[in-house]
Scaffold this motif. Structure first.
Motif, PDB file in Angstrom:
ATOM      1  N   LYS A  17       0.830  -1.210   0.000  1.00 23.02           N
ATOM      2  CA  LYS A  17       0.000   0.000   0.000  1.00 23.02           C
ATOM      3  C   LYS A  17       0.863   1.259   0.000  1.00 23.02           C
ATOM      4  CE  LYS A  17      -3.044   1.999   3.321  1.00 23.02           C
ATOM      5  NZ  LYS A  17      -3.959   1.789   4.426  1.00 23.02           N
ATOM      6  N   ARG A  18       2.040   1.185   0.610  1.00 18.21           N
ATOM      7  CA  ARG A  18       2.865   2.377   0.803  1.00 18.21           C
ATOM      8  C   ARG A  18       4.077   2.495  -0.118  1.00 18.21           C
ATOM      9  NH1 ARG A  18       3.317   2.927   7.297  1.00 18.21           N
ATOM     10  NH2 ARG A  18       1.094   3.035   7.732  1.00 18.21           N
ATOM     11  N   GLU A  32       2.067   9.612   1.787  1.00 16.92           N
ATOM     12  CA  GLU A  32       2.514  10.819   2.448  1.00 16.92           C
ATOM     13  C   GLU A  32       2.810  10.505   3.907  1.00 16.92           C
ATOM     14  OE1 GLU A  32       0.247  14.434   0.369  1.00 16.92           O
ATOM     15  OE2 GLU A  32      -1.058  13.104   1.520  1.00 16.92           O
ATOM     16  N   CYS A  33       3.521  11.404   4.529  1.00 21.78           N
ATOM     17  CA  CYS A  33       3.806  11.307   5.950  1.00 21.78           C
ATOM     18  C   CYS A  33       3.570  12.693   6.521  1.00 21.78           C
ATOM     19  CB  CYS A  33       5.254  10.869   6.165  1.00 21.78           C
ATOM     20  SG  CYS A  33       5.764  10.817   7.881  1.00 21.78           S
ATOM     21  N   PHE A  34       2.676  12.789   7.479  1.00 20.19           N
ATOM     22  CA  PHE A  34       2.415  14.054   8.138  1.00 20.19           C
ATOM     23  C   PHE A  34       3.144  14.024   9.468  1.00 20.19           C
ATOM     24  CE2 PHE A  34      -1.118  12.978   5.441  1.00 20.19           C
ATOM     25  CZ  PHE A  34      -1.366  14.149   4.748  1.00 20.19           C
ATOM     26  N   GLY A  35       3.907  15.065   9.745  1.00 13.70           N
ATOM     27  CA  GLY A  35       4.684  15.029  10.972  1.00 13.70           C
ATOM     28  C   GLY A  35       4.847  16.385  11.623  1.00 13.70           C
ATOM     29  N   VAL A  62       4.900  11.284  13.729  1.00 13.90           N
ATOM     30  CA  VAL A  62       4.360  11.231  12.374  1.00 13.90           C
ATOM     31  C   VAL A  62       3.151  10.311  12.281  1.00 13.90           C
ATOM     32  CG1 VAL A  62       6.608  11.736  11.333  1.00 13.90           C
ATOM     33  CG2 VAL A  62       5.909   9.379  11.656  1.00 13.90           C
ATOM     34  N   THR A  63       2.394  10.500  11.205  1.00  8.67           N
ATOM     35  CA  THR A  63       1.264   9.645  10.876  1.00  8.67           C
ATOM     36  C   THR A  63       1.238   9.484   9.354  1.00  8.67           C
ATOM     37  OG1 THR A  63      -1.126   9.328  11.110  1.00  8.67           O
ATOM     38  CG2 THR A  63      -0.369  11.593  10.816  1.00  8.67           C
ATOM     39  N   PRO A  64       0.829   8.320   8.855  1.00  4.74           N
ATOM     40  CA  PRO A  64       0.827   8.113   7.409  1.00  4.74           C
ATOM     41  C   PRO A  64      -0.391   8.700   6.706  1.00  4.74           C
ATOM     42  CG  PRO A  64       0.139   6.114   8.501  1.00  4.74           C
ATOM     43  CD  PRO A  64       0.522   7.097   9.582  1.00  4.74           C
ATOM     44  N   ASP A  65      -1.332   9.271   7.456  1.00  8.20           N
ATOM     45  CA  ASP A  65      -2.529   9.797   6.809  1.00  8.20           C
ATOM     46  C   ASP A  65      -3.126  10.943   7.617  1.00  8.20           C
ATOM     47  OD1 ASP A  65      -4.185   8.609   8.913  1.00  8.20           O
ATOM     48  OD2 ASP A  65      -3.867   6.712   7.882  1.00  8.20           O
ATOM     49  N   ALA A  66      -3.950  11.723   6.966  1.00  5.87           N
ATOM     50  CA  ALA A  66      -4.547  12.895   7.606  1.00  5.87           C
ATOM     51  C   ALA A  66      -5.568  12.521   8.679  1.00  5.87           C
ATOM     52  CB  ALA A  66      -5.191  13.783   6.546  1.00  5.87           C
ATOM     53  N   VAL A  71       0.105   6.855  15.046  1.00  8.68           N
ATOM     54  CA  VAL A  71       1.149   7.851  15.284  1.00  8.68           C
ATOM     55  C   VAL A  71       2.365   7.115  15.803  1.00  8.68           C
ATOM     56  CG1 VAL A  71       1.828   9.880  16.623  1.00  8.68           C
ATOM     57  CG2 VAL A  71      -0.523   9.672  15.767  1.00  8.68           C
ATOM     58  N   TYR A  72       3.529   7.465  15.245  1.00  8.27           N
ATOM     59  CA  TYR A  72       4.764   6.849  15.700  1.00  8.27           C
ATOM     60  C   TYR A  72       5.887   7.860  15.628  1.00  8.27           C
ATOM     61  CZ  TYR A  72       5.064   6.037  10.639  1.00  8.27           C
ATOM     62  OH  TYR A  72       5.053   6.194   9.279  1.00  8.27           O
ATOM     63  N   ARG A  73       7.035   7.499  16.136  1.00 11.07           N
ATOM     64  CA  ARG A  73       8.188   8.384  16.226  1.00 11.07           C
ATOM     65  C   ARG A  73       9.228   7.995  15.196  1.00 11.07           C
ATOM     66  NH1 ARG A  73      13.528   6.366  17.882  1.00 11.07           N
ATOM     67  NH2 ARG A  73      14.716   8.110  18.616  1.00 11.07           N
ATOM     68  N   ILE A  74       9.850   9.001  14.588  1.00 15.12           N
ATOM     69  CA  ILE A  74      11.015   8.788  13.730  1.00 15.12           C
ATOM     70  C   ILE A  74      12.142   9.627  14.305  1.00 15.12           C
ATOM     71  CG2 ILE A  74      12.005   8.994  11.430  1.00 15.12           C
ATOM     72  CD1 ILE A  74       9.186   8.702  10.286  1.00 15.12           C
ATOM     73  N   GLU A  75      13.258   8.989  14.574  1.00 12.38           N
ATOM     74  CA  GLU A  75      14.426   9.670  15.134  1.00 12.38           C
ATOM     75  C   GLU A  75      14.836  10.802  14.199  1.00 12.38           C
ATOM     76  OE1 GLU A  75      18.518  10.651  15.638  1.00 12.38           O
ATOM     77  OE2 GLU A  75      17.886   9.366  13.989  1.00 12.38           O
ATOM     78  N   LYS A  76      15.261  11.932  14.765  1.00 10.33           N
ATOM     79  CA  LYS A  76      15.486  13.147  13.984  1.00 10.33           C
ATOM     80  C   LYS A  76      16.463  12.967  12.824  1.00 10.33           C
ATOM     81  CE  LYS A  76      18.327  14.874  17.722  1.00 10.33           C
ATOM     82  NZ  LYS A  76      18.395  15.850  18.787  1.00 10.33           N
TER      83      LYS A  76
END
Length: 88
Positions: A17-18, A32-35, A62-66, A71-76
Motif C-alpha cells: 500500500k505504501r 505521504e507522511c504528516f509530521g 508522524v502519521t501516514p494519513d490525515a 502515530v509513531y516516532r522517527i528519530e530526527k
C-alpha cells in the motif's frame, strides 16, 4: 531498510500500500507522511505495532494519513535522511 541500515518489518499489505517496488533491492514510497517536530522532555508511548517508543527532543511524531490512524516516532537524523518537506 532505513537510511542507517536499520530494519523495519511490515506486513506485506502495508508495504504494498505504501511502496512501489522498483527492483528487488529498491522501493519508492507512494504515500505521504504528516509530521511535527517534538519539542520537550523525553517521553515514552506504545507504538501502533505494540512496542515502547522513546521520543526525544527534535524527533518527529508522524502519521501516514490525515486521519491520524496511527502515530509513531522517527528519530530526527533518520527523518532528515529519509523525508523531504513538500508544500501543499
Amino acid at each position: 531498510t532505513g537510511s542507517a541500515n536499520e530494519q523495519y518489518v511490515v506486513k506485506p499489505e502495508t508495504f504494498n500500500k505504501r511502496y512501489e517496488v522498483l527492483n528487488e533491492n529498491l522501493a519508492r514510497p507512494t504515500g505521504e507522511c504528516f509530521g511535527i517536530e517534538y519539542k520537550g522532555e523525553t517521553l515514552s508511548f506504545t507504538s501502533p505495532w505494540n512496542e515502547q517508543m522513546i521520543c526525544e527532543d527534535g524527533d518527529m511524531l508522524v502519521t501516514p494519513d490525515a486521519e491520524f490512524s496511527q502515530v509513531y516516532r522517527i528519530e530526527k537524523a533518520a527523518f532528515k535522511n529519509t523525508y523531504k518537506e513538500v508544500e501543499k
